[in-house]
Design an enzyme around this catalytic site. Sequence first.
Site: not given
Length: 249
Positions: A19, A13, A150
Amino acid sequence: MNRLDHLRTLITGGTTGIGLETARQFLAEGARVAITGHDPIRLAQAQAELGSNVLAIACDAGNVAAQQQLADTLKSEFGGLDAVFINAGVADFRPVEAFDEAAFDRTMAINLKGPFFLVQKLLPLLANPSSIVLNTSINARIGMPNSSVYAASKAGLISMARTLSGELIGRGIRVNAVSPGPVSTPLYGKMGLATEQLQDLAQHITSQVPLARFGNPVEIAQAVVFFASGESSFIVGSELVVDGGTSNI
């Protein structure tokens, strides 16, 4: 400084947000860097920004077979790895009753299953010593409404940092986690909210942070550099919370 001088590193990512900033910091510290991304346009843009020496690899973070392909590419290009930042993830916030099985499975595949099997496939490449850093979240700890799936996926990563530490330390592989609080990244723009809704959400989140602001990606990236470097050589199975104090109130 060259805390990562000549280290072979992977950032999943790595095309936006935390990232991408971590890739910048790794390069500044002397590392050889590979990044992954799912969107070919953003992957090409990230490589253009970071430079031609960065290895940019298309990879679906939630696809188990793709993790083996990624490992094969890294073996061919780098020969091995010294540090890995598993950062690719998805944030799908909705009420419990709004989730269906497909949405649940997508979050778990990208945020938990993919990372587990990526570690598995990378084991033959990881040097002794080496470092794995998992990007988790304070949502695993604070009970935020609409974050159930999540948060569960990120809690699984925190647990994985501990259990894999016990299992892999004999190979010289340290596993640790960073748990960011609210950070200014494109992640929030992917939530499907209107501009006014996003502004209201940002104001609400900011009001919950003792430092009264969002974090910057570089503040997370610097924590990852620390874990990837020899400076953290006696730290194993730990979670570094980088949240401006949010989880302390």
